[in-house]
Design a protein around this motif. Structure first.
Motif, PDB file in Angstrom:
ATOM      1  N   ILE A  24       0.992  -1.043   0.118  1.00  0.00           N
ATOM      2  CA  ILE A  24       0.030   0.175  -0.023  1.00  0.00           C
ATOM      3  C   ILE A  24       0.871   1.260   0.203  1.00  0.00           C
ATOM      4  O   ILE A  24       1.832   1.458   0.985  1.00  0.00           O
ATOM      5  CB  ILE A  24      -0.948   0.020   1.205  1.00  0.00           C
ATOM      6  CG1 ILE A  24      -1.771  -1.266   1.261  1.00  0.00           C
ATOM      7  CG2 ILE A  24      -1.924   1.195   1.145  1.00  0.00           C
ATOM      8  CD1 ILE A  24      -2.699  -1.168   2.264  1.00  0.00           C
ATOM      9  N   THR A  25       0.795   2.011  -1.139  1.00  0.00           N
ATOM     10  CA  THR A  25       1.833   3.118  -1.202  1.00  0.00           C
ATOM     11  C   THR A  25       1.061   4.464  -1.431  1.00  0.00           C
ATOM     12  O   THR A  25       0.218   4.456  -2.323  1.00  0.00           O
ATOM     13  CB  THR A  25       2.793   2.847  -2.295  1.00  0.00           C
ATOM     14  OG1 THR A  25       3.751   3.871  -2.469  1.00  0.00           O
ATOM     15  CG2 THR A  25       2.339   2.519  -3.882  1.00  0.00           C
ATOM     16  N   GLY A  26       1.584   5.550  -1.190  1.00  0.00           N
ATOM     17  CA  GLY A  26       1.166   6.849  -1.559  1.00  0.00           C
ATOM     18  C   GLY A  26       1.820   7.372  -2.858  1.00  0.00           C
ATOM     19  O   GLY A  26       1.671   8.261  -3.263  1.00  0.00           O
ATOM     20  N   LYS A  47      -2.714   4.760  -2.163  1.00  0.00           N
ATOM     21  CA  LYS A  47      -3.482   5.407  -0.934  1.00  0.00           C
ATOM     22  C   LYS A  47      -4.182   6.506  -1.616  1.00  0.00           C
ATOM     23  O   LYS A  47      -3.648   7.070  -2.650  1.00  0.00           O
ATOM     24  CB  LYS A  47      -2.429   5.785   0.022  1.00  0.00           C
ATOM     25  CG  LYS A  47      -1.654   4.769   0.810  1.00  0.00           C
ATOM     26  CD  LYS A  47      -0.725   5.509   1.652  1.00  0.00           C
ATOM     27  CE  LYS A  47       0.058   4.466   2.675  1.00  0.00           C
ATOM     28  NZ  LYS A  47       1.125   5.066   3.435  1.00  0.00           N
ATOM     29  N   PRO A  48      -5.244   6.990  -1.125  1.00  0.00           N
ATOM     30  CA  PRO A  48      -5.984   6.298  -0.077  1.00  0.00           C
ATOM     31  C   PRO A  48      -6.571   5.072  -0.685  1.00  0.00           C
ATOM     32  O   PRO A  48      -6.980   5.006  -1.595  1.00  0.00           O
ATOM     33  CB  PRO A  48      -7.097   7.342   0.187  1.00  0.00           C
ATOM     34  CG  PRO A  48      -7.361   8.057  -1.152  1.00  0.00           C
ATOM     35  CD  PRO A  48      -6.022   8.046  -1.695  1.00  0.00           C
ATOM     36  N   VAL A  49      -6.596   4.128   0.353  1.00  0.00           N
ATOM     37  CA  VAL A  49      -7.148   2.761  -0.172  1.00  0.00           C
ATOM     38  C   VAL A  49      -8.688   2.831   0.264  1.00  0.00           C
ATOM     39  O   VAL A  49      -9.301   3.168   0.993  1.00  0.00           O
ATOM     40  CB  VAL A  49      -6.434   1.544   0.774  1.00  0.00           C
ATOM     41  CG1 VAL A  49      -7.020   0.174   0.514  1.00  0.00           C
ATOM     42  CG2 VAL A  49      -4.976   1.765   0.778  1.00  0.00           C
ATOM     43  N   VAL A  50      -9.270   2.093  -1.183  1.00  0.00           N
ATOM     44  CA  VAL A  50     -10.766   1.905  -1.203  1.00  0.00           C
ATOM     45  C   VAL A  50     -11.059   0.538  -0.457  1.00  0.00           C
ATOM     46  O   VAL A  50     -10.496  -0.530  -0.890  1.00  0.00           O
ATOM     47  CB  VAL A  50     -11.165   1.912  -2.512  1.00  0.00           C
ATOM     48  CG1 VAL A  50     -12.744   1.612  -2.571  1.00  0.00           C
ATOM     49  CG2 VAL A  50     -10.938   3.360  -3.064  1.00  0.00           C
TER      50      VAL A  50
END
Length: 64
Positions: A24-26, A47-50
């Motif tokens: 999970i990365t921005g 990100k933002p993660v759904v």
């Protein structure tokens, strides 16, 4: 230590080699995608993660 360095360290240890990893990365860039493919990452989420995407990615990893 960044996330990929941590992943490399985990993969060097026999206990952790078979644990599937989702990133999970921005900063979802081509470089991140390339590094992830080289490290046998099971999925990448931005990100933002759904929540629905995260749930689907986890379900896919668990079913494989």
């Amino acid at each position: 230590m960044d996330g990929f360095q941590l992943l490399e360290a985990l993969q060097e240890h026999p206990t952790f080699q078979k644990i599937p990893v989702l990133i999970i990365t921005g900063h979802l860039t081509q470089k991140v995608k390339l590094l992830a493919s080289q490290e046998q990452v099971k999925g990448i989420l931005a990100k933002p993660v759904v929540l629905e995407e995260l749930s689907l990615a986890i379900a896919q990893v668990l079913s494989s």
